[in-house]
Structure formats: C-alpha cells, structure tokens
Enzyme design. Sequence first.
Site, PDB file in Angstrom:
ATOM      1  N   ASN A  99     -24.079  13.140  45.993  1.00 40.66           N
ATOM      2  CA  ASN A  99     -23.896  11.695  46.032  1.00 40.66           C
ATOM      3  C   ASN A  99     -23.052  11.321  47.251  1.00 40.66           C
ATOM      4  O   ASN A  99     -22.533  12.194  47.960  1.00 40.66           O
ATOM      5  CB  ASN A  99     -23.231  11.223  44.729  1.00 40.66           C
ATOM      6  CG  ASN A  99     -23.451   9.749  44.458  1.00 40.66           C
ATOM      7  OD1 ASN A  99     -24.049   9.037  45.256  1.00 40.66           O
ATOM      8  ND2 ASN A  99     -22.956   9.267  43.329  1.00 40.66           N
ATOM      9  N   HIS A 132     -30.655   3.657  43.924  1.00 44.83           N
ATOM     10  CA  HIS A 132     -29.650   4.423  44.661  1.00 44.83           C
ATOM     11  C   HIS A 132     -30.286   5.668  45.267  1.00 44.83           C
ATOM     12  O   HIS A 132     -31.098   6.336  44.623  1.00 44.83           O
ATOM     13  CB  HIS A 132     -28.529   4.818  43.699  1.00 44.83           C
ATOM     14  CG  HIS A 132     -27.355   5.474  44.342  1.00 44.83           C
ATOM     15  ND1 HIS A 132     -26.743   4.988  45.474  1.00 44.83           N
ATOM     16  CD2 HIS A 132     -26.662   6.600  44.002  1.00 44.83           C
ATOM     17  CE1 HIS A 132     -25.720   5.771  45.795  1.00 44.83           C
ATOM     18  NE2 HIS A 132     -25.660   6.760  44.927  1.00 44.83           N
ATOM     19  N   CYS A 162     -26.264   3.955  50.925  1.00 49.28           N
ATOM     20  CA  CYS A 162     -26.665   5.224  50.311  1.00 49.28           C
ATOM     21  C   CYS A 162     -27.869   5.823  51.031  1.00 49.28           C
ATOM     22  O   CYS A 162     -27.955   7.037  51.234  1.00 49.28           O
ATOM     23  CB  CYS A 162     -26.969   5.032  48.834  1.00 49.28           C
ATOM     24  SG  CYS A 162     -28.330   3.874  48.491  1.00 49.28           S
TER      25      CYS A 162
END
Length: 329
Positions: free
Chosen positions: A296, A276, A139
Amino acid sequence: MWVFKFLLLPMVSFALSPEEMLDTQWELWKKTHQKQYNSKVDEISRRLIWEKNLKQISAHNLEASLGVHTYELAMNHLGDMTSEEVVQKMTGLRIPPSRSYSNDTLYTPEWEGRVPDSIDYRKKGYVTPVKNQGQCGSCWAFSSAGALEGQLKKKTGKLLALSPQNLVDCVTENYGCGGGYMTTAFQYVQQNGGIDSEDAYPYVGQDESCMYNATAKAAKCRGYREIPVGNEKALKRAVARVGPISVSIDASLASFQFYSRGVYYDENCDRDNVNHAVLVVGYGTQKGSKHWIIKNSWGESWGNKGYALLARNKNNACGITNMASFPKM
C-alpha cells in the site's frame, strides 16, 4: 449477596472511568502520530471519531480471537478519520470514461509449466520501501511507479525508486492528486521517453508544474499489458512470470483502514466498486488461507509495516483482478 456486591464494585468503578483511561490513550496516540488540531472543537470531533474506531477495532479483534475472522485490526495514524474521509483523501483511482480492452494490450498467460506455490518479490529485491501518499489521491502513481521499479530491477539488476511526483505532475490525461489510472501512467512514460528517479524528482504530495528532467531519466517503458478481468489464475501467472503487478481494490471499509495482520477477507468488500490502487508483490498461503501480498502507499504505520495479505481465490475479493496491469520494459 454481600459477596456479589463486593465483586461488582471494581466493575462499576471501571465503568465510571473510561474517559480517564481513553484520555491517556488519546494523548499517547496524538504524540505518536504527531497530531495537531486547529481548535478544541476540531479536536473533540476528531476524538469522537477516534473513540468510535477504537471500539470497532476492539470488537473485531474479540471476534477474531474466537475464530470469526482471519485477520486482526489495530489503531494507526488514520484513527481520527472516517472511512469515507479515507476514500475521499487517500485513495485516488480514477477510471477513464473511454477505457476499453484491446487485443494489443491483453495479457495472454503462458499456461505451460508450473509456477511456484508462493513468491515474495520483497525477498528478491524487487520492491522499494513503503511510501506515504498523504492526503493526495495519488495511489495510481505509487502503484505505477512500483510496477515500473520491479521491471527495472528485472531488466537491469538494479533496484531504484522512481518518482510518483513525476507522474502526478506530468500525466496530463490523469488528474494528479485528483486521481488517475495506472495504464495511463505507463502510456505517459512510454510516450515521454522515460520517468525520473525519486531522488531527482521527490514527492511533495500536491499538484505542481511538470518538472520532468530527461537527464535524470531512470527508466523507460515500451507499453503495458492488462490481466483478464476476474481471472485470479491469470494474475497468479503474471505475478510469477512477470513481477509486481499494479491492481485496484475497494479500500472503503473500516476493516481495511485498520488492517493489521492476517489474511484480509471482508464479505462487504465490494469487488464491483474499486477505488484504490496498490501493488501485488507476491502471493502465498497462511494457515490454510491463500492470499496476495499487497504493498500500500499509506506509510509503514498502516497494516503490517505497509503491507497486507488479501484473500486469494475467494471470488475476486475486493475486485483485485478488475484492473490489473503491468508495464513492458
């Protein structure tokens, strides 16, 4: 009495046939998301997780229809995973133990003048298509690449996808698919003299040997700045004045795993335990609820085509200002 029994019959019949109804939905879901399992035992265990998630989604959406929540959930490609598995396999923020703030890297907002009440860098052409990191804790690489892409567009007028795989393979101070941190990625690009384009160095979703090619260099970096912790006004200024910003959040809840639309706010989202990395690409207000627009890296099947609206000015919801940063170009 007979009328009452007659009315009950359809309900009883319905209650006795949920498995048959879920069989159809399960097969459709597997086909839609191209799911295959190694054994019948594995499929049954995944099916049970999927059913539990489906029930939680339905219960939440009923409450949302009654005004309890400002957002809705939907089944997606993560439906056969527990929230613990999602955090383990599909996040990847790894904070350096020696991390400390410096006056040299601290972002000092320019408070003079107004900033827009809303801004969306997708509409300005600063944002590349949504990607899917897969089951690799990368991520941080996608967030970093996204922030660099925004600055590249701002400086050159050209939007070009940069290579998260270049960062996964070559940032030795991070851990590839084992996790990493955004400012460490910005430092690598600065010290390395550049980062390759996505076309030149495509994503494979696993750790490989560093294959950086200077002739395919697509962007440089002169350093980075970090937003003051807990300061949403400073983050808003940075988004408005600088562009897309790398941030970290808590993505450990099932409510985030199955977010679909609306302004996401879950009081259980832990602002003190971020795990994240995502990219803030704007902010605004929807139905009276102020929000950040986040990109995302779980594919377009997640959220609203890969994006979410996260509550803004709600006591640093999900820890969004804890580790916000951007590259200088």
